[in-house]
Write a protein that holds these residues in place. Structure first.
Motif, PDB file in Angstrom:
ATOM      1  N   MET A  55     -65.203  24.981  82.720  1.00  0.00           N
ATOM      2  CA  MET A  55     -65.260  25.014  84.157  1.00  0.00           C
ATOM      3  C   MET A  55     -64.714  25.648  85.239  1.00  0.00           C
ATOM      4  O   MET A  55     -63.642  26.502  85.479  1.00  0.00           O
ATOM      5  N   PRO A  56     -65.110  26.734  84.538  1.00  0.00           N
ATOM      6  CA  PRO A  56     -65.465  28.059  84.932  1.00  0.00           C
ATOM      7  C   PRO A  56     -65.638  28.194  86.491  1.00  0.00           C
ATOM      8  O   PRO A  56     -65.865  27.767  87.181  1.00  0.00           O
ATOM      9  N   ILE A  57     -64.197  29.187  86.977  1.00  0.00           N
ATOM     10  CA  ILE A  57     -64.813  29.752  88.381  1.00  0.00           C
ATOM     11  C   ILE A  57     -64.832  31.285  88.493  1.00  0.00           C
ATOM     12  O   ILE A  57     -63.261  31.397  88.241  1.00  0.00           O
ATOM     13  N   HIS A  58     -65.255  32.332  88.106  1.00  0.00           N
ATOM     14  CA  HIS A  58     -65.510  33.248  88.604  1.00  0.00           C
ATOM     15  C   HIS A  58     -64.346  33.931  86.717  1.00  0.00           C
ATOM     16  O   HIS A  58     -63.183  34.719  87.029  1.00  0.00           O
ATOM     17  N   GLN A  59     -64.770  33.277  85.771  1.00  0.00           N
ATOM     18  CA  GLN A  59     -63.430  33.017  84.595  1.00  0.00           C
ATOM     19  C   GLN A  59     -63.806  34.689  83.974  1.00  0.00           C
ATOM     20  O   GLN A  59     -65.108  35.239  83.996  1.00  0.00           O
ATOM     21  N   ALA A  60     -63.029  35.071  83.270  1.00  0.00           N
ATOM     22  CA  ALA A  60     -62.879  36.143  82.531  1.00  0.00           C
ATOM     23  C   ALA A  60     -63.878  36.054  81.654  1.00  0.00           C
ATOM     24  O   ALA A  60     -63.315  34.885  80.981  1.00  0.00           O
ATOM     25  N   ALA A  61     -64.639  37.277  81.112  1.00  0.00           N
ATOM     26  CA  ALA A  61     -65.421  37.154  79.512  1.00  0.00           C
ATOM     27  C   ALA A  61     -64.274  36.889  78.736  1.00  0.00           C
ATOM     28  O   ALA A  61     -64.795  35.593  77.965  1.00  0.00           O
ATOM     29  N   SER A  62     -63.910  36.666  78.742  1.00  0.00           N
ATOM     30  CA  SER A  62     -63.304  37.046  76.956  1.00  0.00           C
ATOM     31  C   SER A  62     -62.061  35.423  77.519  1.00  0.00           C
ATOM     32  O   SER A  62     -62.819  34.408  75.936  1.00  0.00           O
ATOM     33  N   HIS A  63     -62.050  35.191  78.381  1.00  0.00           N
ATOM     34  CA  HIS A  63     -61.684  33.243  78.547  1.00  0.00           C
ATOM     35  C   HIS A  63     -62.908  32.603  77.902  1.00  0.00           C
ATOM     36  O   HIS A  63     -62.589  31.829  77.376  1.00  0.00           O
ATOM     37  N   VAL A  64     -64.029  33.178  78.491  1.00  0.00           N
ATOM     38  CA  VAL A  64     -65.359  31.808  77.906  1.00  0.00           C
ATOM     39  C   VAL A  64     -65.643  31.346  76.795  1.00  0.00           C
ATOM     40  O   VAL A  64     -65.838  31.202  76.150  1.00  0.00           O
ATOM     41  N   THR A  65     -65.780  33.195  76.567  1.00  0.00           N
ATOM     42  CA  THR A  65     -66.264  33.217  74.805  1.00  0.00           C
ATOM     43  C   THR A  65     -64.896  32.558  74.092  1.00  0.00           C
ATOM     44  O   THR A  65     -65.499  31.865  73.073  1.00  0.00           O
ATOM     45  N   ARG A  66     -63.922  32.772  74.273  1.00  0.00           N
ATOM     46  CA  ARG A  66     -63.005  31.871  73.609  1.00  0.00           C
ATOM     47  C   ARG A  66     -62.779  30.636  74.145  1.00  0.00           C
ATOM     48  O   ARG A  66     -62.960  29.129  72.773  1.00  0.00           O
ATOM     49  N   ALA A  67     -63.098  29.889  74.486  1.00  0.00           N
ATOM     50  CA  ALA A  67     -63.494  28.517  75.217  1.00  0.00           C
ATOM     51  C   ALA A  67     -64.850  27.970  74.196  1.00  0.00           C
ATOM     52  O   ALA A  67     -64.803  27.019  74.126  1.00  0.00           O
ATOM     53  N   GLN A  68     -65.929  28.469  74.037  1.00  0.00           N
ATOM     54  CA  GLN A  68     -66.799  28.214  73.718  1.00  0.00           C
ATOM     55  C   GLN A  68     -67.060  28.187  72.281  1.00  0.00           C
ATOM     56  O   GLN A  68     -67.521  27.786  71.930  1.00  0.00           O
ATOM     57  N   GLU A  69     -66.143  29.649  71.871  1.00  0.00           N
ATOM     58  CA  GLU A  69     -65.748  29.664  70.689  1.00  0.00           C
ATOM     59  C   GLU A  69     -65.057  28.245  69.893  1.00  0.00           C
ATOM     60  O   GLU A  69     -65.536  27.853  68.591  1.00  0.00           O
ATOM     61  N   HIS A  70     -64.535  27.528  70.687  1.00  0.00           N
ATOM     62  CA  HIS A  70     -63.176  26.407  70.092  1.00  0.00           C
ATOM     63  C   HIS A  70     -64.023  25.108  70.201  1.00  0.00           C
ATOM     64  O   HIS A  70     -64.085  24.492  69.528  1.00  0.00           O
ATOM     65  N   ILE A  71     -64.818  25.285  71.566  1.00  0.00           N
ATOM     66  CA  ILE A  71     -66.026  24.152  71.362  1.00  0.00           C
ATOM     67  C   ILE A  71     -66.712  23.970  70.915  1.00  0.00           C
ATOM     68  O   ILE A  71     -67.051  23.020  69.472  1.00  0.00           O
ATOM     69  N   ALA A  72     -67.061  25.172  69.850  1.00  0.00           N
ATOM     70  CA  ALA A  72     -68.603  24.968  68.995  1.00  0.00           C
ATOM     71  C   ALA A  72     -67.898  24.327  67.689  1.00  0.00           C
ATOM     72  O   ALA A  72     -67.815  23.671  66.801  1.00  0.00           O
ATOM     73  N   GLN A  73     -66.626  25.218  67.899  1.00  0.00           N
ATOM     74  CA  GLN A  73     -66.243  25.113  66.352  1.00  0.00           C
ATOM     75  C   GLN A  73     -65.287  23.290  66.098  1.00  0.00           C
ATOM     76  O   GLN A  73     -66.243  22.567  64.788  1.00  0.00           O
ATOM     77  N   LEU A  74     -65.122  22.926  67.214  1.00  0.00           N
ATOM     78  CA  LEU A  74     -64.459  21.355  67.074  1.00  0.00           C
ATOM     79  C   LEU A  74     -65.752  21.011  67.279  1.00  0.00           C
ATOM     80  O   LEU A  74     -65.454  19.361  65.860  1.00  0.00           O
ATOM     81  N   LYS A  75     -66.628  20.528  67.931  1.00  0.00           N
ATOM     82  CA  LYS A  75     -67.813  19.650  67.349  1.00  0.00           C
ATOM     83  C   LYS A  75     -68.599  20.121  66.169  1.00  0.00           C
ATOM     84  O   LYS A  75     -69.407  18.494  65.555  1.00  0.00           O
ATOM     85  N   ALA A  76     -68.485  21.541  65.881  1.00  0.00           N
ATOM     86  CA  ALA A  76     -68.832  21.043  64.232  1.00  0.00           C
ATOM     87  C   ALA A  76     -67.507  20.774  63.043  1.00  0.00           C
ATOM     88  O   ALA A  76     -68.604  20.239  62.273  1.00  0.00           O
ATOM     89  N   ARG A  77     -66.677  20.504  63.561  1.00  0.00           N
ATOM     90  CA  ARG A  77     -66.113  19.307  62.519  1.00  0.00           C
ATOM     91  C   ARG A  77     -65.999  18.453  62.997  1.00  0.00           C
ATOM     92  O   ARG A  77     -64.966  17.491  61.961  1.00  0.00           O
TER      93      ARG A  77
END
Length: 262
Positions: A55-77
């Protein structure tokens, strides 16, 4: 800490609670931080359905990247994990056009930061209502019961709190055992409510190890006068937050009407 046994205990607690509540699974907001990463992984391990929402709201790019990395890993597992992305930036900006932004800038900024958290809470409960899920909280023991470092009716508005009896250091220990992405394990904790990369330490003025220590010292009956230098300073920081945020940690006060007035 017996990490594997703690993990099993929390997973069983989550699953039992959900089954007794007759719900289909969990919904959780993914921030790119350690707490939401650990909590979402624990929820995924129940085998019940899990919706991870970014749920980004003017989110820092680093936060977005980490969130997306975690979600991708979780879905793969875990096959029971799904995800959604709800960009709340337009909603937040529209809200700002309808309220007064006059006054002390620091006060306005804090009010808007808390508004971000409350918009996210509303989004989580919308999806939970649609799907018959529970909103899983991500607060740890230091945040929830030590310094009250969360937004009332924002990230504090949840159905259940799986990691609220764990210190921040213990959350990291569990994160390591759950194979949370290294980028999240190494990132400085941040609430992400200001649209920049400021950390929790930047806002509080003390590190989580210092806050854990102060929390333990208070439980042991110590006072700041028992210490000197940085220890006394950190203890005072902890006590200041603990005192000012009691309204979050204590039950809502109820005005009880005497029987003779009813």
């Amino acid at each position: 800490m017996q990490t594997e046994k703690v993990v099993d205990h929390i997973v069983k607690w989550l699953k039992d609670y959900a089954i007794k509540a007759n719900v289909n699974g969990f919904v959780i907001g993914i921030s790119g931080g350690i707490d939401s990463a650990v909590t979402s992984t624990l929820c995924a391990k129940t085998g019940l359905e899990l919706l991870c929402i970014e749920m980004p709201i003017h989110q820092a790019a680093s936060h977005v990247t980490r969130a997306q990395e975690h979600i991708a890993q979780l879905k793969a597992r875990f096959p029971n994990v799904k995800d959604a992305r709800v960009d709340l930036t337009p909603v937040f900006e529209e809200f700002k056009t309808e309220v007064s932004l006059e006054g002390n800038q620091a006060t306005v900024d804090m009010a808007l930061a808390n508004t971000r958290a409350r918009l996210r809470m509303t989004t989580l409960y919308y999806h939970a209502g649609l799907l018959g899920y529970l909103v899983a909280g991500t607060g740890n023991k230091v945040e929830d019961f030590g310094v009250g470092f969360y937004t009332k009716y924002g990230d504090g508005g949840v159905d259940l709190s799986p990691i609220a009896d764990l210190l921040k250091s213990e959350v990291y220990e569990i994160g390591d055992s759950l194979k949370v992405p290294e980028s999240i394990m190494k990132a400085a904790p941040s609430d992400g409510l200001f649209g920049d990369t400021r950390s929790d330490e930047d806002q509080i003025g003390a590190t989580y190890p210092e806050l854990e220590w102060a929390m333990q010292m208070e439980e042991n009956g110590k006072t700041p006068d028992d210490f000197e230098g940085r220890e006394r300073e950190a203890f005072n920081i902890y006590l200041r937050y603990n005192s000012s945020n009691k309204h979050k940690m204590n039950p809502i006060p109820v005005c009880e009407i005497p029987n003779n007035l009813k």
